[in-house]
Design an enzyme around this catalytic site. Structure first.
Site, PDB file in Angstrom:
ATOM      1  N   ALA A 195      29.126  36.144  32.526  1.00  0.00           N
ATOM      2  CA  ALA A 195      28.658  37.276  33.079  1.00  0.00           C
ATOM      3  C   ALA A 195      28.738  38.389  31.518  1.00  0.00           C
ATOM      4  O   ALA A 195      29.108  38.064  29.934  1.00  0.00           O
ATOM      5  CB  ALA A 195      30.394  38.447  33.178  1.00  0.00           C
ATOM      6  N   GLU A 213      31.786  29.544  36.486  1.00  0.00           N
ATOM      7  CA  GLU A 213      32.499  29.771  37.760  1.00  0.00           C
ATOM      8  C   GLU A 213      30.821  29.138  38.770  1.00  0.00           C
ATOM      9  O   GLU A 213      31.088  29.021  40.155  1.00  0.00           O
ATOM     10  CB  GLU A 213      32.967  31.113  37.940  1.00  0.00           C
ATOM     11  CG  GLU A 213      34.003  30.987  37.713  1.00  0.00           C
ATOM     12  CD  GLU A 213      34.770  32.645  37.600  1.00  0.00           C
ATOM     13  OE1 GLU A 213      35.779  32.866  37.933  1.00  0.00           O
ATOM     14  OE2 GLU A 213      34.101  33.298  36.919  1.00  0.00           O
ATOM     15  N   GLU A 253      37.937  32.863  29.402  1.00  0.00           N
ATOM     16  CA  GLU A 253      38.448  35.441  29.407  1.00  0.00           C
ATOM     17  C   GLU A 253      39.807  35.105  28.824  1.00  0.00           C
ATOM     18  O   GLU A 253      39.710  36.164  28.580  1.00  0.00           O
ATOM     19  CB  GLU A 253      38.130  35.309  30.923  1.00  0.00           C
ATOM     20  CG  GLU A 253      36.814  35.059  31.710  1.00  0.00           C
ATOM     21  CD  GLU A 253      36.531  33.760  32.478  1.00  0.00           C
ATOM     22  OE1 GLU A 253      35.376  33.713  33.125  1.00  0.00           O
ATOM     23  OE2 GLU A 253      37.078  32.296  31.671  1.00  0.00           O
ATOM     24  N   GLY A 272      31.894  33.020  33.678  1.00  0.00           N
ATOM     25  CA  GLY A 272      30.878  32.695  34.862  1.00  0.00           C
ATOM     26  C   GLY A 272      30.266  32.154  34.817  1.00  0.00           C
ATOM     27  O   GLY A 272      29.483  31.141  36.535  1.00  0.00           O
TER      28      GLY A 272
END
Length: 258
Positions: A66, A112, A132, A109
């Site tokens: 992210a 992901e 994270e 991310g």
């Protein structure tokens, strides 16, 4: 003109190669990058000349995750942003096969995003992590749900609760990736695999993709019913009948993508 955040190539018939292009930010997933990616996939959805997509990153990362600067600026609004969430949903619902070519770091991310792909291949130098927890968070774009389905509860917990890096060899052993190849061979192997997929019917591969996805989204009995429903629906396509005729006539099928 600003530089494109997702670069497109056509390395071979039926293949679309996409490169995340923020190498100075380790291909962090900004809203703008996700929008470009979704727009390209939207066009590819209806392009019968595309049978398979390869997704990789420029530089030394697939994606480091992210865009932290946006989170610092907007807080939770950056996470619940309707546009951002819609873009993740559109990537998830893309009907054609996607191969993730993980060429370096796939973190947070970025991991992901790789998990949204149908097949993950990695270079021997690739690194995976859900880091994270180290900044007071945890995966929030499907990582806590998809990762255990691939690597099991215990190892998923280990990755999520420690945030530690996992190398490509361990990722392959745990079932996170299907193959590990030398870095210099990664794209050529992905193109070889994508060519095999793209040579099949572009009308039928989305049915096959949806059927396999049902295996970990539904209980067994419901998954079998979904498989049956998709098989019946596929019989309505021209390519399904062409495949049967070609088999009976001992010839190579000529698929038309419909």
């Amino acid at each position: 003109m600003p530089e494109k955040l997702v670069l497109q190539e056509r390395p071979s018939n039926g293949i679309l190669l996409l490169r995340l292009n923020r190498p100075d930010k380790l291909n962090a997933l900004s809203k703008e990058l996700l929008k470009e990616l979704v727009d390209i996939l939207h066009s590819a959805e209806t392009d019968q000349g595309i049978g398979c997509v390869i997704l990789t990153g420029n530089g030394r990362a697939f994606s480091a995750g992210a865009d932290i600067s946006d989170m610092l600026e907007r807080g939770v609004d950056s996470y619940i942003d309707p546009d951002r969430l819609d873009r993740w949903r559109k990537i998830e619902s893309f009907s054609k096969p996607i191969i993730a070519a993980v060429n370096g770091f796939a973190l947070g991310g970025g991991l992901e995003l790789a998990l949204l792909c149908d097949i993950i291949l990695a270079s021997d130098g690739a690194k995976f992590a859900a880091p994270e927890i180290k900044i007071g968070s945890f995966p929030g774009d499907g990582g806590t749900q998809r990762l255990p389905r691939l690597v099991g509860r215990s190892f998923a917990m280990q990755m999520v609760l420690t945030g530690e890096m996992v190398d490509a060899a361990v990722a392959e052993r745990k079932g996170l990736v299907s193959e590990v190849v030398k870095a210099e061979d990664l794209l050529s192997r992905c193109i070889e695999l994508a060519s095999s997929i793209a040579s099949k019917s572009v009308a039928i591969t989305p049915y096959a993709k949806r059927a396999v996805q049902a295996a970990y989204e539904l209980p067994l009995a419901e998954g079998i019913l979904e498989e049956r429903r998709l098989t019946v629906e596929a019989f309505t396509t021209e390519d399904r009948m062409e495949g049967l005729r070609a088999f009976a006539e001992k010839r190579t099928p000529v698929f038309k993508g419909r």
